[in-house]
Write an enzyme that holds these catalytic residues in place. Structure first.
Site, PDB file in Angstrom:
ATOM      1  N   ILE A  32      52.659  12.111 -18.523  1.00 34.22           N
ATOM      2  CA  ILE A  32      53.669  13.133 -18.159  1.00 34.22           C
ATOM      3  C   ILE A  32      54.668  12.761 -19.128  1.00 34.22           C
ATOM      4  O   ILE A  32      55.502  13.746 -19.818  1.00 34.22           O
ATOM      5  CB  ILE A  32      54.358  13.393 -16.877  1.00 34.22           C
ATOM      6  CG1 ILE A  32      53.182  13.816 -15.740  1.00 34.22           C
ATOM      7  CG2 ILE A  32      55.552  14.022 -16.504  1.00 34.22           C
ATOM      8  CD1 ILE A  32      53.344  13.889 -14.373  1.00 34.22           C
ATOM      9  N   TYR A 181      53.018   2.410  -4.144  1.00 34.90           N
ATOM     10  CA  TYR A 181      53.620   3.301  -5.171  1.00 34.90           C
ATOM     11  C   TYR A 181      54.421   4.653  -4.608  1.00 34.90           C
ATOM     12  O   TYR A 181      55.358   4.876  -5.246  1.00 34.90           O
ATOM     13  CB  TYR A 181      52.105   3.808  -5.920  1.00 34.90           C
ATOM     14  CG  TYR A 181      52.596   4.899  -6.824  1.00 34.90           C
ATOM     15  CD1 TYR A 181      53.191   4.498  -8.068  1.00 34.90           C
ATOM     16  CD2 TYR A 181      52.433   6.226  -6.546  1.00 34.90           C
ATOM     17  CE1 TYR A 181      53.615   5.590  -9.102  1.00 34.90           C
ATOM     18  CE2 TYR A 181      52.700   7.338  -7.488  1.00 34.90           C
ATOM     19  CZ  TYR A 181      53.210   6.962  -8.640  1.00 34.90           C
ATOM     20  OH  TYR A 181      53.489   7.925  -9.631  1.00 34.90           O
ATOM     21  N   LYS A 185      58.471   5.600  -5.598  1.00 33.02           N
ATOM     22  CA  LYS A 185      58.812   6.794  -6.244  1.00 33.02           C
ATOM     23  C   LYS A 185      59.776   7.364  -4.980  1.00 33.02           C
ATOM     24  O   LYS A 185      60.871   8.015  -5.390  1.00 33.02           O
ATOM     25  CB  LYS A 185      57.636   7.748  -6.400  1.00 33.02           C
ATOM     26  CG  LYS A 185      56.478   7.316  -7.466  1.00 33.02           C
ATOM     27  CD  LYS A 185      57.248   6.954  -8.710  1.00 33.02           C
ATOM     28  CE  LYS A 185      57.460   8.225  -9.365  1.00 33.02           C
ATOM     29  NZ  LYS A 185      57.987   7.724 -10.928  1.00 33.02           N
TER      30      LYS A 185
END
Length: 316
Positions: A32, A181, A185
């Site tokens: 991204i 993870y 975030k």
């Protein structure tokens, strides 16, 4: 930046010009982040590609230049897992001001074993959250020197179903890679919102916006060889998923809009329009658990302690 998008509907294919602006994108050599950088470079802005791998960053730079004639792009070595290197990295940017930074870089581990950075932090939390937290501290003078500036933090839709254990931020008691993870975030998203509250209290010209890409798959992402090559098999295999998710080029749209659209405001959350998984970028209600300012404040204080930087002293 133009004010056209305040009058016309936002068009992901016709971005406003940003000539003279300087943007930094972390993790810009792939995924991204690469597409955020490519799309921003098409506006006439100077785009700095932050990457811990100089060779991959140069490949990404060449790819953007081949896709966007005249693109003003430059690779910058940036290792978010090495907190002691970040001040030197910022000094090496060689710019007078910074109009936006996109906190995009993210380490994701599928392997069960827990790993740590050289500073002794769990690798995903240490890189994804603490690295960006400390980087923001060192970037703040450059951001404050711009007429207006934005800090865009890229979270994850996976964080929506998680809750942050502030007493176990390093996942020492309970380490599961996918959960660690998602929580890293989630920590980034708490940080982005709390940062804007503190900036507003100081009447700062810098705004902090949080975005997420929805569901973004390699198999739905257009090829950018050698940065990314989508095979015919991957294209066919990923076709059914296109009903629910999208490619990483589209996953970049919320971050790009958060940088460029003058109608976007600090403290907002932006993501894909269709079930928060795919489609054009739009503003979402801030998730209920992200609105818990007590968790955000505790995370902020812990982050200051763990990084050794005092973001409480951010300039207005």
């Amino acid at each position: 930046m133009t004010s056209a998008s305040s009058v016309l509907p936002w068009d992901v294919q016709r971005l406003p010009r940003a000539d003279g602006s300087v943007f930094l994108v972390t993790g810009a050599n792939a995924g991204i982040g690469y597409f955020v950088a490519e799309q921003l470079s098409a506006t006439g802005a100077t785009v700095l590609l932050g990457s811990r791998n100089p060779a991959k960053a140069e490949v990404a730079t060449a790819s953007i230049r081949s896709c966007v004639p005249g693109a003003r792009v430059r690779a910058v070595r940036l290792d978010l897992a090495d907190l002691s290197s970040l001040r030197t990295t910022v000094e090496s940017l060689d710019v007078d001001c910074l109009d936006a930074v996109v906190h995009n870089a993210g380490v994701a581990l599928d392997d069960p074993p827990r790993r740590e950075t050289g500073d002794g932090h769990e690798l995903m939390f240490g890189t994804n959250h603490l690295g960006h937290f400390a980087l923001t501290h060192w970037l703040m003078p450059l951001l404050s020197a711009a007429r207006t500036a934005r800090i865009v933090t890229t979270g994850s839709f996976a964080a929506k179903s998680e809750r942050l254990d502030v007493d176990d931020l390093q996942s020492r008691r309970d380490y599961r890679a996918k959960r660690a993870y998602a929580c890293s975030k989630l920590a980034q998203m708490y940080f982005g919102l709390e940062l804007d509250r503190r900036l507003r209290a100081l009447d700062s010209t810098v705004a902090s916006v949080v975005v997420h890409p929805g569901g973004a798959l390699d198999s739905l992402t257009p090829s950018r060889p050698p940065v990314h090559v989508r095979t015919a098999g991957a294209r066919l295999g990923g076709a059914p998923a296109a009903l629910l998710v999208q490619g990483k080029d589209a996953g970049a749209w919320p971050a790009v809009r958060a940088v460029l659209d003058p109608t976007v405001r600090g403290g907002q959350l932006w993501g894909p329009r269709v079930f928060s998984l795919r489609g054009k970028p739009h503003r979402e209600p801030v998730w209920d658990h992200l609105a818990d300012t007590s968790v955000a404040a505790r995370l902020w204080d812990a982050s200051c302690d763990l990084t050794g930087v005092d973001l409480g002293a951010i300039p207005g």
